[in-house]
Structures are given as structure tokens and as C-alpha cells.
Design a protein around this motif. Structure first.
Motif, PDB file in Angstrom:
ATOM      1  N   PRO A  45       0.835  -1.210   0.000  1.00  0.00           N
ATOM      2  CA  PRO A  45       0.000   0.000   0.000  1.00  0.00           C
ATOM      3  C   PRO A  45       0.868   1.258   0.000  1.00  0.00           C
ATOM      4  N   LEU A  46       0.437   2.249  -0.739  1.00  0.00           N
ATOM      5  CA  LEU A  46       1.156   3.513  -0.824  1.00  0.00           C
ATOM      6  C   LEU A  46       0.427   4.553   0.030  1.00  0.00           C
ATOM      7  N   PRO A  47       1.122   5.212   0.967  1.00  0.00           N
ATOM      8  CA  PRO A  47       0.463   6.273   1.739  1.00  0.00           C
ATOM      9  C   PRO A  47      -0.124   7.324   0.801  1.00  0.00           C
ATOM     10  N   ALA A  48      -1.419   7.573   0.935  1.00  0.00           N
ATOM     11  CA  ALA A  48      -2.087   8.459  -0.011  1.00  0.00           C
ATOM     12  C   ALA A  48      -3.291   9.115   0.639  1.00  0.00           C
ATOM     13  N   GLU A  49      -3.618  10.308   0.167  1.00  0.00           N
ATOM     14  CA  GLU A  49      -4.870  10.958   0.534  1.00  0.00           C
ATOM     15  C   GLU A  49      -5.991  10.293  -0.252  1.00  0.00           C
ATOM     16  N   HIS A  50      -7.114   9.994   0.400  1.00  0.00           N
ATOM     17  CA  HIS A  50      -8.194   9.254  -0.254  1.00  0.00           C
ATOM     18  C   HIS A  50      -9.521   9.948   0.002  1.00  0.00           C
ATOM     19  N   SER A  51     -10.235  10.226  -1.086  1.00  0.00           N
ATOM     20  CA  SER A  51     -11.592  10.747  -0.970  1.00  0.00           C
ATOM     21  C   SER A  51     -12.550   9.690  -1.491  1.00  0.00           C
ATOM     22  N   ALA A  52     -13.189   8.958  -0.570  1.00  0.00           N
ATOM     23  CA  ALA A  52     -14.156   7.943  -0.985  1.00  0.00           C
ATOM     24  C   ALA A  52     -15.398   8.591  -1.579  1.00  0.00           C
ATOM     25  N   ALA A  53     -15.758   9.780  -1.103  1.00  0.00           N
ATOM     26  CA  ALA A  53     -16.944  10.469  -1.609  1.00  0.00           C
ATOM     27  C   ALA A  53     -16.769  10.916  -3.049  1.00  0.00           C
ATOM     28  N   GLU A  54     -15.554  11.379  -3.398  1.00  0.00           N
ATOM     29  CA  GLU A  54     -15.295  11.874  -4.749  1.00  0.00           C
ATOM     30  C   GLU A  54     -14.587  10.845  -5.623  1.00  0.00           C
ATOM     31  N   GLY A  55     -14.107   9.769  -5.026  1.00  0.00           N
ATOM     32  CA  GLY A  55     -13.545   8.672  -5.810  1.00  0.00           C
ATOM     33  C   GLY A  55     -12.167   8.935  -6.374  1.00  0.00           C
ATOM     34  N   TRP A  56     -11.197   9.309  -5.519  1.00  0.00           N
ATOM     35  CA  TRP A  56      -9.837   9.501  -6.016  1.00  0.00           C
ATOM     36  C   TRP A  56      -8.820   9.231  -4.922  1.00  0.00           C
ATOM     37  N   PHE A  57      -7.590   8.946  -5.362  1.00  0.00           N
ATOM     38  CA  PHE A  57      -6.413   8.855  -4.505  1.00  0.00           C
ATOM     39  C   PHE A  57      -5.403   9.893  -4.977  1.00  0.00           C
ATOM     40  N   LYS A  58      -4.659  10.458  -4.019  1.00  0.00           N
ATOM     41  CA  LYS A  58      -3.619  11.423  -4.339  1.00  0.00           C
ATOM     42  C   LYS A  58      -2.400  11.097  -3.480  1.00  0.00           C
ATOM     43  N   ALA A  59      -1.225  10.987  -4.115  1.00  0.00           N
ATOM     44  CA  ALA A  59      -0.026  10.591  -3.368  1.00  0.00           C
ATOM     45  C   ALA A  59       1.205  11.245  -3.956  1.00  0.00           C
ATOM     46  N   LYS A  60       2.187  11.505  -3.088  1.00  0.00           N
ATOM     47  CA  LYS A  60       3.505  11.915  -3.537  1.00  0.00           C
ATOM     48  C   LYS A  60       4.312  10.656  -3.852  1.00  0.00           C
ATOM     49  N   ILE A  61       5.017  10.676  -4.964  1.00  0.00           N
ATOM     50  CA  ILE A  61       5.781   9.496  -5.353  1.00  0.00           C
ATOM     51  C   ILE A  61       7.250   9.868  -5.527  1.00  0.00           C
ATOM     52  N   CYS A  62       8.123   8.902  -5.233  1.00  0.00           N
ATOM     53  CA  CYS A  62       9.567   9.132  -5.271  1.00  0.00           C
ATOM     54  C   CYS A  62      10.212   8.581  -6.534  1.00  0.00           C
ATOM     55  N   GLY A  63       9.452   7.894  -7.364  1.00  0.00           N
ATOM     56  CA  GLY A  63       9.996   7.329  -8.589  1.00  0.00           C
ATOM     57  C   GLY A  63       8.909   6.617  -9.350  1.00  0.00           C
ATOM     58  N   PHE A  64       9.248   6.134 -10.535  1.00  0.00           N
ATOM     59  CA  PHE A  64       8.272   5.458 -11.373  1.00  0.00           C
ATOM     60  C   PHE A  64       8.185   3.980 -11.024  1.00  0.00           C
ATOM     61  N   SER A  65       6.958   3.508 -10.905  1.00  0.00           N
ATOM     62  CA  SER A  65       6.703   2.088 -10.698  1.00  0.00           C
ATOM     63  C   SER A  65       5.304   1.807 -11.227  1.00  0.00           C
ATOM     64  N   SER A  66       4.677   0.764 -10.728  1.00  0.00           N
ATOM     65  CA  SER A  66       3.315   0.408 -11.130  1.00  0.00           C
ATOM     66  C   SER A  66       2.356   0.732  -9.992  1.00  0.00           C
ATOM     67  N   TYR A  67       1.117   1.119 -10.355  1.00  0.00           N
ATOM     68  CA  TYR A  67       0.133   1.542  -9.377  1.00  0.00           C
ATOM     69  C   TYR A  67      -1.219   0.923  -9.706  1.00  0.00           C
ATOM     70  N   GLN A  68      -1.961   0.551  -8.671  1.00  0.00           N
ATOM     71  CA  GLN A  68      -3.292   0.023  -8.888  1.00  0.00           C
ATOM     72  C   GLN A  68      -4.166   0.343  -7.677  1.00  0.00           C
ATOM     73  N   ILE A  69      -5.476   0.273  -7.899  1.00  0.00           N
ATOM     74  CA  ILE A  69      -6.448   0.490  -6.824  1.00  0.00           C
ATOM     75  C   ILE A  69      -7.110  -0.844  -6.520  1.00  0.00           C
ATOM     76  N   SER A  70      -7.065  -1.240  -5.258  1.00  0.00           N
ATOM     77  CA  SER A  70      -7.692  -2.496  -4.846  1.00  0.00           C
ATOM     78  C   SER A  70      -7.939  -2.463  -3.352  1.00  0.00           C
ATOM     79  N   TYR A  71      -8.461  -3.559  -2.823  1.00  0.00           N
ATOM     80  CA  TYR A  71      -8.733  -3.663  -1.389  1.00  0.00           C
ATOM     81  C   TYR A  71      -7.512  -4.156  -0.641  1.00  0.00           C
TER      82      TYR A  71
END
Length: 234
Positions: A208-234
Motif C-alpha cells: 500500500p502507498l500512503p495516499a490521501e483518499h476521498s471515498a466520496a469523490e472517488g480519487w487517490f492522491k499521493a507523492k511518489i519518489c519514482g516510477f513504478s506500477s500503481y493500482q487500486i484495490s482492497y
């Protein structure tokens, strides 16, 4: 500070590929496995893979200042029908890479937004400040005057994004901002609250990546230190 677009510096490429496989029932989850390690099941696209467009907004070379180009951004003509695109980023200027849904104003939206009052519906935004490019995947430092070719690939079945070159590093302050929207999936708030933004570094495990999450608006926002792969899941 006046800003201008410089689209001739940003050669964007979209390549053909085979027709994607049909997704499973709406809202279903899957775990297709990952050659670099086990990953959690990602959210699936609802109703099939979306049509996306890519655009890049850049600041001019006239000096530092806030990057505020949304009103003057020109969508690049290539839709992400193949879910893969790339562009050059210059380390001496700030840039914003955006993926929007093409069927909701993504292609050509900026010319009509002022008249209709409707903006394109976003899927992904990557904000790269000036001087944020730090080291290449092989560890070589990136000079302030250098360019870097970056790519983004969106999975045609899952809410899964790969950035390249994998292993590209940003400055230690991690100033690059990644935002991903999943509101189009129409999840209930109670379901959305259990979601997490996951990522995998090259050769590592999915975490899991530490991120700001708005469940009401449906988005994640995070600071990243480099390029990798990202996905949304439980």
C-alpha cells in the motif's frame, strides 16, 4: 507569470495492439498474477475498457512560478486506444501529464469547455515540478538541462497503471504528485472506503502507498519518489 504550451517538444506516440479481452462482470475483482510477485486483485473497468486521451501541459522557459495551464491546455490528438503513450519531459520546466476519458469530453474538450461549461472527466494526473527528475534507472544523475522519455501504460481490464522507465527516481523530497480517479466505477461509499492505492517498485512486492483518499469523490492522491506500477484495490 505567462505560460505557453510547447507541443512540438512533446512527441507523443500511441502504438497498435491486439483487441483487449472482454472484462468479467461489472465490479468484479481479479488476481491474474504478476511475474515479479503476487499482487492484490485490482478493480475492474465497468462495461469494458475506457477510451482515454492524453495531454501534456508545460510551463514556458521564462522563469519560475506556479503552473496553472488547465484553461489553455490543448489535448494531443492521439487517443489512448492502445492504452500506451509516451512523451519527453524536460528537467528545467514543470509539466502536467493528464489522461482523460475521451467519451466524456477528453478529445477536443478544451475548445468547447468555455462554451458548454463542461470539462473533461479525469482519470489520471501526474504533476512533475521543475528539477524533479533525479536519477535514471541505472543510477546516472539527470542534469538540469536534460530530457527524459517517459511512458504510461493503462491496463485494458483493470485499474492498473505502469509508468516508465521503471526505476526512474525523483528528488529525495518526493515532489511528484500522482492522482488517480475511480469515481466512474460507481462504487458505494461503504465499498470505496475499503480501497487502497498499491504500488510496486522494480523487483519488489506490491505494498500500500500512503495516499490521501476521498471515498466520496472517488480519487487517490499521493507523492511518489519514482516510477513504478500503481493500482487500486482492497
Amino acid at each position: 507569470m505567462r505560460r505557453r504550451l510547447a507541443p512540438w517538444f512533446f512527441a507523443v506516440l500511441a502504438l497498435g495492439c491486439a483487441e483487449p479481452a472482454a472484462p468479467p462482470p461489472d465490479g468484479a475483482l481479479t488476481d491474474r498474477g504478476d511475474p515479479a510477485g503476487i499482487r492484490p486483485p485490482a478493480l475492474r473497468w465497468v462495461g469494458g475498457p475506457p477510451a482515454l486521451t492524453m495531454r501534456v501541459e508545460v510551463e514556458s522557459d521564462s522563469g519560475p512560478g506556479d503552473l496553472n495551464l488547465a484553461a489553455r491546455a490543448v489535448p494531443l490528438p492521439q487517443p489512448l486506444e492502445t492504452y500506451w503513450a509516451g512523451t519527453w519531459l524536460a528537467n528545467w520546466r514543470s509539466a502536467v501529464l493528464r489522461l482523460d476519458y475521451a467519451d466524456e469530453g477528453g478529445a477536443g474538450a478544451d475548445q468547447g469547455e468555455a462554451r458548454s461549461g463542461r470539462s473533461s472527466r479525469p482519470f489520471l494526473k501526474l504533476v512533475v515540478p521543475r528539477g524533479a527528475l533525479y536519477r535514471r534507472p541505472d543510477g546516472q544523475p539527470i542534469k538540469p538541462w536534460e530530457w527524459v522519455w517517459v511512458t504510461v501504460r493503462v491496463d485494458s481490464e483493470e485499474v492498473l497503471v505502469h509508468f516508465g522507465p521503471s526505476g526512474l527516481q525523483f528528488t529525495p523530497a518526493c515532489p511528484v504528485l500522482l492522482q488517480i480517479w475511480y469515481d466512474r466505477l460507481g462504487l458505494a461509499d461503504s465499498t470505496a472506503r475499503g480501497l487502497k492505492l498499491w504500488h510496486r517498485e522494480p523487483g519488489g512486492d506490491w505494498v500500500p502507498l500512503p495516499a490521501e483518499h476521498s471515498a466520496a469523490e472517488g480519487w487517490f492522491k499521493a507523492k511518489i519518489c519514482g516510477f513504478s506500477s500503481y493500482q487500486i484495490s482492497y
